[in-house]
Design an enzyme around this catalytic site. Sequence first.
Site, PDB file in Angstrom:
ATOM      1  N   TRP A  99       1.183  -1.400   0.362  1.00 53.67           N
ATOM      2  CA  TRP A  99       0.244  -0.352   0.070  1.00 53.67           C
ATOM      3  C   TRP A  99       1.213   1.174  -0.293  1.00 53.67           C
ATOM      4  O   TRP A  99       0.626   2.406  -0.321  1.00 53.67           O
ATOM      5  CB  TRP A  99      -1.267  -0.042   1.262  1.00 53.67           C
ATOM      6  CG  TRP A  99      -1.574  -1.626   1.300  1.00 53.67           C
ATOM      7  CD1 TRP A  99      -1.879  -2.619   1.848  1.00 53.67           C
ATOM      8  CD2 TRP A  99      -2.452  -1.665   0.267  1.00 53.67           C
ATOM      9  NE1 TRP A  99      -2.760  -3.415   1.596  1.00 53.67           N
ATOM     10  CE2 TRP A  99      -3.196  -2.781   1.041  1.00 53.67           C
ATOM     11  CE3 TRP A  99      -3.482  -1.237  -1.040  1.00 53.67           C
ATOM     12  CZ2 TRP A  99      -4.168  -3.414  -0.222  1.00 53.67           C
ATOM     13  CZ3 TRP A  99      -4.176  -0.890  -1.860  1.00 53.67           C
ATOM     14  CH2 TRP A  99      -5.007  -2.779  -1.222  1.00 53.67           C
ATOM     15  N   ASP A 166      -1.034   6.998   6.572  1.00 54.43           N
ATOM     16  CA  ASP A 166      -2.087   5.570   5.881  1.00 54.43           C
ATOM     17  C   ASP A 166      -2.623   5.346   7.492  1.00 54.43           C
ATOM     18  O   ASP A 166      -1.486   4.053   7.811  1.00 54.43           O
ATOM     19  CB  ASP A 166      -1.918   5.135   4.293  1.00 54.43           C
ATOM     20  CG  ASP A 166      -2.348   4.036   4.502  1.00 54.43           C
ATOM     21  OD1 ASP A 166      -3.920   3.728   5.792  1.00 54.43           O
ATOM     22  OD2 ASP A 166      -2.931   3.668   3.374  1.00 54.43           O
ATOM     23  N   LYS A 190     -11.539  -2.221   8.935  1.00 54.72           N
ATOM     24  CA  LYS A 190     -10.478  -2.622   9.681  1.00 54.72           C
ATOM     25  C   LYS A 190     -10.274  -2.044  10.858  1.00 54.72           C
ATOM     26  O   LYS A 190     -10.413  -3.824  11.364  1.00 54.72           O
ATOM     27  CB  LYS A 190      -8.875  -2.370   8.937  1.00 54.72           C
ATOM     28  CG  LYS A 190      -8.753  -2.444   7.509  1.00 54.72           C
ATOM     29  CD  LYS A 190      -7.698  -2.780   6.812  1.00 54.72           C
ATOM     30  CE  LYS A 190      -7.278  -2.765   6.010  1.00 54.72           C
ATOM     31  NZ  LYS A 190      -7.428  -4.310   5.575  1.00 54.72           N
TER      32      LYS A 190
END
Length: 355
Positions: A99, A166, A190
């Site tokens: 990511w 992030d 999540k």
Amino acid sequence: MKKYNFNAGPSMLPREVIENTAKQILDFNGSGLSLAEISHRAKDFQPVVDEAEALIKELLNVPEGYSVLFLGGGASLEFCMIPFNFLIKKAAYLNTGVWAKKAMKEAKFFGEVVEVASSADANYTFIPKDWSCPADADYLHITSNNTIYGTEIRKDLDVNVPMISDMSSDILSRPVDVSKYDCIYAGAQKNLSMAGVTVIILKNDKLGKAPREIPTMLDYRTHVDKGSMFNTPPVVPIYTALENLRWIKKKGGVEAMDRRANERAEIVYSEIERNKLFKGTVKEEDRSVMNICFVMNDEYKELEKPFLDYAISKGMVGIKGHRSVGGFRASCYNAQTIEGVNALVKCMKDFEAQN
């Protein structure tokens, strides 16, 4: 048979959060309408957004001068929106996984990008150390938790430029010094809500500096000005986030979440170290407490599929590791219970005894 949810995302939510959301989907605040069918401009919905925003600011001790947004598009859209809005000349990126690499790729469309360090050559099994950030970078971007590989930066870094992070898979799991960041963003599926909403915390006085025209929907100022209501927001996921924020506060806030996370991780990592069948995949000092990755020891490789089948038969859900790592991954987000990790450990012990 009871199921234990170790999915990496979308993932486990507290049962009361699911039940309270379900009630509102049937009848929102006694209106006779479902939460799923009300207008986002209904007078009863604005308080949901307001309370959710206030709780994020309270739980993370967000300083004055920051806004909280609830947008669609997931963290992947933020990979583009971040450089669109914050990159002036140069941005620095710490490459710690898939990511982070994807975020860096998007930033290259908007200006110079410096990769300050990477652990790609070691399949991201550690967080790089002893690197430096260019003093003239507009920001340093980090991915605080790496869901696929099981590494985590669990303390705020001390660097010479503002940070952007992030935090999709560890937001609200520990205290954070928000003042060190120009922006924190997180896909909520999540650790905060169901899929469909992204939470962004950003410093207002850093907006409007980028030397480019920004399309309306991609300009953070648009959404700050309209309080996340410029276009139709994801109503149900925002409400679920509110219920989860209430739950986190009731349980003792991010400090309590931090204690719970470390307790769960200690139980599972201790068993990985004790059990002759298994081994961890990352350096001990960089191990994630959110996503615990482990594989079979080399001499027991042939037992990988049998163990997965055995664990599934005992109610373990979502423990198969990502294809980039293999083996197993126990995702232990805020809602995961001690009962759940103990059940997983019992599986590991029982399977060892049988083999």
